[in-house]
Design an enzyme around this catalytic site. Structure first.
Site, PDB file in Angstrom:
ATOM      1  N   THR A  52     -11.997   4.215 -19.985  1.00 12.37           N
ATOM      2  CA  THR A  52     -11.495   3.507 -18.811  1.00 12.37           C
ATOM      3  C   THR A  52     -12.611   3.281 -17.795  1.00 12.37           C
ATOM      4  OG1 THR A  52     -10.834   5.674 -18.066  1.00 12.37           O
ATOM      5  CG2 THR A  52      -9.087   4.262 -18.895  1.00 12.37           C
ATOM      6  N   ASP A  53     -13.686   4.087 -17.883  1.00 15.58           N
ATOM      7  CA  ASP A  53     -14.698   4.000 -16.803  1.00 15.58           C
ATOM      8  C   ASP A  53     -15.352   2.621 -16.748  1.00 15.58           C
ATOM      9  OD1 ASP A  53     -16.208   4.549 -19.141  1.00 15.58           O
ATOM     10  OD2 ASP A  53     -17.371   6.177 -18.232  1.00 15.58           O
ATOM     11  N   ASP A  79     -19.685  10.389 -17.421  1.00 14.84           N
ATOM     12  CA  ASP A  79     -20.392  11.610 -17.823  1.00 14.84           C
ATOM     13  C   ASP A  79     -21.396  12.054 -16.758  1.00 14.84           C
ATOM     14  OD1 ASP A  79     -18.985  11.016 -20.068  1.00 14.84           O
ATOM     15  OD2 ASP A  79     -20.715  10.411 -21.266  1.00 14.84           O
ATOM     16  N   ALA A 138     -21.553  16.582 -29.929  1.00 11.33           N
ATOM     17  CA  ALA A 138     -20.165  17.063 -29.968  1.00 11.33           C
ATOM     18  C   ALA A 138     -19.298  16.345 -28.943  1.00 11.33           C
ATOM     19  CB  ALA A 138     -20.139  18.572 -29.705  1.00 11.33           C
ATOM     20  N   GLY A 139     -19.898  15.360 -28.249  1.00 13.83           N
ATOM     21  CA  GLY A 139     -19.120  14.610 -27.260  1.00 13.83           C
ATOM     22  C   GLY A 139     -18.987  15.354 -25.946  1.00 13.83           C
ATOM     23  N   TYR A 179     -19.315   1.784 -30.054  1.00 13.44           N
ATOM     24  CA  TYR A 179     -18.986   1.989 -28.629  1.00 13.44           C
ATOM     25  C   TYR A 179     -19.252   0.709 -27.834  1.00 13.44           C
ATOM     26  CZ  TYR A 179     -19.143   3.875 -23.873  1.00 13.44           C
ATOM     27  OH  TYR A 179     -18.924   4.101 -22.533  1.00 13.44           O
ATOM     28  N   GLU A 204      -9.811   7.939 -21.058  1.00 13.30           N
ATOM     29  CA  GLU A 204     -10.938   7.690 -21.968  1.00 13.30           C
ATOM     30  C   GLU A 204     -11.172   6.187 -22.108  1.00 13.30           C
ATOM     31  OE1 GLU A 204     -13.188  10.018 -22.340  1.00 13.30           O
ATOM     32  OE2 GLU A 204     -11.771  11.368 -23.318  1.00 13.30           O
TER      33      GLU A 204
HETATM   34  C1  GLA Z   1     -18.829   8.227 -23.456  1.00  8.84           C
HETATM   35  C2  GLA Z   1     -19.457   7.411 -22.338  1.00  8.84           C
HETATM   36  C3  GLA Z   1     -18.571   7.418 -21.077  1.00  8.84           C
HETATM   37  C4  GLA Z   1     -17.127   7.043 -21.409  1.00  8.84           C
HETATM   38  C5  GLA Z   1     -16.623   7.841 -22.621  1.00  8.84           C
HETATM   39  C6  GLA Z   1     -15.264   7.393 -23.075  1.00  8.84           C
HETATM   40  O1  GLA Z   1     -18.790   9.583 -23.112  1.00  8.84           O
HETATM   41  O2  GLA Z   1     -20.730   7.906 -22.000  1.00  8.84           O
HETATM   42  O3  GLA Z   1     -19.093   6.555 -20.100  1.00  8.84           O
HETATM   43  O4  GLA Z   1     -17.002   5.659 -21.623  1.00  8.84           O
HETATM   44  O5  GLA Z   1     -17.514   7.763 -23.726  1.00  8.84           O
HETATM   45  O6  GLA Z   1     -14.317   7.666 -22.106  1.00  8.84           O
END
Ligand code: GLA
Length: 379
Positions: free
Chosen positions: A35-36, A171, A121-122, A221, A33
């Site tokens: 890390t991208d 994502d 909801a992520g 974020y 998480e």
């Molecule tokens: C969100 C962002 C992703 C990633 C995650 C955390 O989903 O869209 O690019 O950074 O948070 O891992």
């Protein structure tokens, strides 16, 4: 009624006749998480919660779209500079503009869409919407000539340029590349990826939605990303992918405590993804679970993207003997992802239902997810 039937019925009511049907999916991330955008590894998969769209070229320069779930209609010209007023339509507007910017073609079309990915909801409902339309425009106007990575990048650029979220690639990647029964480890620096069959016999993946609405635009974020970039700059490297704990400790006194803790989490998370991949190949789910708990700790204490409700869900998981549990996605609300032995799933759900509602006055939601295909044509 099935989602595609509903979409199809409403498309023909509004626009007459039929177009082509496309779908894309939300995602989970087992580990890796934040890390991208640091050039690290992620380990997501697409899930069986989808967005379905029916789309047909209309021979004009105008896009006409109906969101069935919002019961709202939006219309914009492909040459227009101003974003549509409806937030959901900005994703489609962005995808149209970005595909053209990337050298692809787009012309006017009519579309209706609906989905069953819970919002906020992520689970990346926005990436699913972007990849569904990017995939569809590639099929309809470009004969599939735009490569899949480019489609994911078009979705990411849409977030950056039209939605105010400076997100990484995870994502959109998961939503475009998702494959049934497989998680995908992506190296976000080299963009190399590998599918890992995911069939944890005797275990289930359970998402628990805290119902605290997560919202990434204008959220901390973007600030998290800035912290990481500051530390990388101080270390003289491109991204924290190339940092070690020793390098970080050497500059500890030159950076803020907050930036130090953010970077500490990211550096540790890189190793955990690789460890989880090894553990999965060895069938060692207990080790996978321990890494998930460590990630939660880091996200909560060092990265500070948790909230009381998510920490409480994590606490209940530990107390109930759940194998692994952690915040999933960007954080600030949304879901925890839990790796649970089948025999305790029902008991665990009951403990959470009772404990959570006693504390917050409402029950969380449970989603059992199956790893599924990402963006695709349905007919
Ligand atoms: C969100 C962002 C992703 C990633 C995650 C955390 O989903 O869209 O690019 O950074 O948070 O891992």
């Amino acid at each position: 009624m099935e989602l595609s039937q509903r979409v199809s019925g409403i498309f023909s009511e509004r626009f007459g006749g039929h177009g082509d049907m496309f779908a894309s999916a939300g995602r989970i991330n087992l580990i890796g998480e934040h890390t991208d955008y640091n050039g690290g590894f992620v380990f997501p998969g697409a899930i069986d919660k989808t967005i379905v769209a029916e789309i047909r070229a209309n021979g004009t320069g105008v896009v006409r779209v109906f969101s069935i779930d919002c019961d709202e209609y939006a219309q914009f010209g492909l040459g227009e500079k101003d974003k549509p007023a409806q937030p959901w339509a900005r994703y489609i507007f962005g995808v149209c503009r970005e595909i053209i910017k990337a050298g692809g073609k787009a012309a006017g079309f009519d579309a209706a869409f609906a989905g069953d990915i819970p919002l906020g909801a992520g689970l990346s409902s926005s990436a699913a919407l972007e990849s569904c339309f990017a995939f569809a425009l590639n099929e309809i106007f470009n004969d599939g000539a735009v490569d899949k990575f480019r489609l994911a990048l078009i979705g990411q650029a849409t977030e950056h340029n039209y939605c105010g979220v400076n997100c990484g690639i995870m994502d959109q990647f998961a939503s475009v590349f998702g494959r049934k029964d497989n998680l995908i480890r992506l190296d976000c620096r080299s963009l190399e990826y590998k599918y890992f069959p995911f069939d944890p016999i005797g275990y289930s993946l359970l998402l628990i939605d805290s119902l605290v609405k997560h919202q990434l635009s204008d959220s901390p974020y973007n600030k998290r990303r800035e912290s990481c970039e500051r530390v990388a700059a101080r270390l003289g490297i491109d991204t924290l992918r190339d940092a070690t704990p020793e390098m970080l400790d050497a500059v500890k006194n030159d950076i803020s405590d907050e930036d130090y803790r953010r970077a500490r989490f990211v550096i540790g998370e890189k190793e955990r993804v690789l460890d989880v991949c090894d553990a999965l190949e060895a069938g060692d789910y207990e080790r996978v679970g321990r890494d998930m708990y460590d990630t939660h700790e880091g996200l909560s204490k060092d990265y500070e993207v948790s909230c009381e409700e998510l920490d409480f869900l994590n606490h209940l998981a530990r107390k109930s003997g759940v194998t692994g549990s952690r915040i999933m996605g960007g954080g600030f609300g949304g879901c925890t992802v839990n790796l649970v032995r089948n025999e305790i799933v029902d008991r665990f759900k009951e403990t959470v239902r009772v404990g959570y509602s006693a504390r917050y006055g409402f029950e969380p939601k449970f989603y059992d997810v199956v790893i599924s295909d990402g963006a695709r044509r349905l007919n």
